[in-house]
Design an enzyme around this catalytic site. Structure first.
Site, PDB file in Angstrom:
ATOM      1  N   GLU A  39       0.837  -1.203   0.000  1.00  0.00           N
ATOM      2  CA  GLU A  39       0.000   0.000   0.000  1.00  0.00           C
ATOM      3  C   GLU A  39       0.871   1.252   0.000  1.00  0.00           C
ATOM      4  O   GLU A  39       1.991   1.219   0.502  1.00  0.00           O
ATOM      5  CB  GLU A  39      -0.873   0.027   1.265  1.00  0.00           C
ATOM      6  CG  GLU A  39      -2.280  -0.435   1.068  1.00  0.00           C
ATOM      7  CD  GLU A  39      -3.157   0.564   0.319  1.00  0.00           C
ATOM      8  OE1 GLU A  39      -2.643   1.398  -0.458  1.00  0.00           O
ATOM      9  OE2 GLU A  39      -4.372   0.495   0.506  1.00  0.00           O
ATOM     10  N   ASP A  40       0.316   2.342  -0.528  1.00  0.00           N
ATOM     11  CA  ASP A  40       1.033   3.605  -0.459  1.00  0.00           C
ATOM     12  C   ASP A  40       0.893   4.228   0.922  1.00  0.00           C
ATOM     13  O   ASP A  40       1.850   4.727   1.494  1.00  0.00           O
ATOM     14  CB  ASP A  40       0.568   4.582  -1.542  1.00  0.00           C
ATOM     15  CG  ASP A  40      -0.928   4.851  -1.540  1.00  0.00           C
ATOM     16  OD1 ASP A  40      -1.689   4.175  -0.809  1.00  0.00           O
ATOM     17  OD2 ASP A  40      -1.370   5.747  -2.288  1.00  0.00           O
ATOM     18  N   ASP A  84      -4.101   5.129   6.257  1.00  0.00           N
ATOM     19  CA  ASP A  84      -4.589   6.366   6.862  1.00  0.00           C
ATOM     20  C   ASP A  84      -5.669   5.993   7.879  1.00  0.00           C
ATOM     21  O   ASP A  84      -5.367   5.656   9.011  1.00  0.00           O
ATOM     22  CB  ASP A  84      -5.113   7.268   5.740  1.00  0.00           C
ATOM     23  CG  ASP A  84      -5.353   8.693   6.157  1.00  0.00           C
ATOM     24  OD1 ASP A  84      -5.691   8.930   7.326  1.00  0.00           O
ATOM     25  OD2 ASP A  84      -5.246   9.585   5.304  1.00  0.00           O
ATOM     26  N   PHE A 113      -2.183  16.081   5.093  1.00  0.00           N
ATOM     27  CA  PHE A 113      -2.416  15.667   3.710  1.00  0.00           C
ATOM     28  C   PHE A 113      -1.118  15.782   2.926  1.00  0.00           C
ATOM     29  O   PHE A 113      -0.458  16.820   2.932  1.00  0.00           O
ATOM     30  CB  PHE A 113      -3.506  16.521   3.053  1.00  0.00           C
ATOM     31  CG  PHE A 113      -3.892  15.984   1.708  1.00  0.00           C
ATOM     32  CD1 PHE A 113      -4.679  14.852   1.597  1.00  0.00           C
ATOM     33  CD2 PHE A 113      -3.440  16.588   0.547  1.00  0.00           C
ATOM     34  CE1 PHE A 113      -5.024  14.332   0.362  1.00  0.00           C
ATOM     35  CE2 PHE A 113      -3.782  16.077  -0.706  1.00  0.00           C
ATOM     36  CZ  PHE A 113      -4.574  14.947  -0.794  1.00  0.00           C
ATOM     37  N   ARG A 117       1.144  12.268  -8.581  1.00  0.00           N
ATOM     38  CA  ARG A 117       1.679  10.925  -8.330  1.00  0.00           C
ATOM     39  C   ARG A 117       3.114  10.786  -8.828  1.00  0.00           C
ATOM     40  O   ARG A 117       3.888  10.007  -8.299  1.00  0.00           O
ATOM     41  CB  ARG A 117       0.823   9.864  -9.021  1.00  0.00           C
ATOM     42  CG  ARG A 117      -0.533   9.643  -8.429  1.00  0.00           C
ATOM     43  CD  ARG A 117      -1.166   8.395  -9.052  1.00  0.00           C
ATOM     44  NE  ARG A 117      -2.588   8.315  -8.840  1.00  0.00           N
ATOM     45  CZ  ARG A 117      -3.161   7.842  -7.734  1.00  0.00           C
ATOM     46  NH1 ARG A 117      -2.405   7.447  -6.734  1.00  0.00           N
ATOM     47  NH2 ARG A 117      -4.468   7.790  -7.634  1.00  0.00           N
TER      48      ARG A 117
END
Length: 191
Positions: free
Chosen positions: A115-116, A119, A168, A181
């Site tokens: 996963e990036d 959160d 964020f 990205r």
């Protein structure tokens, strides 16, 4: 007074703007690269004999998965992709929508989900639940970024690149409505 390395760092990385929001440098590409190499060594140590299947969660985890997969070149491993979506703009939609599913049989396999970012944990919790139904021998999570203060689900990744605060961020796979990205570094929303 700042040293020469700090000056070079500040000259190399500049603020970026997307959709009227300004982001400032947060984690350099070099720091990311070094941490991914460390995670790769940990995976080789932990999973070397198991021929793990890496499952990259598209689109955000693609840069991380690509670099991580090359770091485990000393073991037999495979990679595949799933595409999920739970974000719209800067916030979670509260729902995980599977866009492209897993075709491989994972029963009895050692699986590493890449996963990036973890959160709220909603996306990874939903994916892990689905994968457990397919009876893998082992199921681990590798995430580039982890926000423990934002968690709404009981998720603790096995491999974490960086623990970060509830802010964020964009770059290195993380986006704002599909943009940013392709940034090599990670940026944080300027306050």
């Amino acid at each position: 007074m700042r040293n020469f390395a700090q000056i070079l760092f500040s000259l190399k990385m500049k603020e970026v703007t997307y959709e009227g929001m300004t982001f400032e440098p947060y984690i350099t590409a070099e720091t990311i690269k070094n941490r991914i190499a460390e995670i790769g060594r940990d995976i080789v140590r932990d999973c070397g004999n198991t021929k793990p299947l890496f499952i990259c969660v598209l689109n955000g985890a693609f840069p991380f998965a690509s670099d991580l997969f090359r770091e485990v070149e000393d073991i037999d491993a495979e990679i595949t992709f799933v595409r999920l979506k739970s974000y719209d703009g800067m916030g979670s939609t509260g729902k995980v929508k599977e866009m492209m599913g897993l075709k491989e049989n994972i029963e009895g396999r050692n699986v590493i989900v890449v996963e990036d970012i973890v959160d709220t944990g909603r996306t990874i919790a939903g994916l892990l639940e689905t994968l457990r139904e397919r009876n893998p021998a082992a199921l681990k999570v590798a995430t580039l970024l982890y926000k423990p203060d934002a968690l709404e689900f009981d998720i603790k990744p096995d491999y974490v690149g960086f623990e970060i605060p509830k802010k964020f961020i964009i770059g290195f796979g993380l986006d704002l409505n599909g943009l940013a990205r392709n940034l090599k570094d990670i940026y944080v929303l300027k306050e």
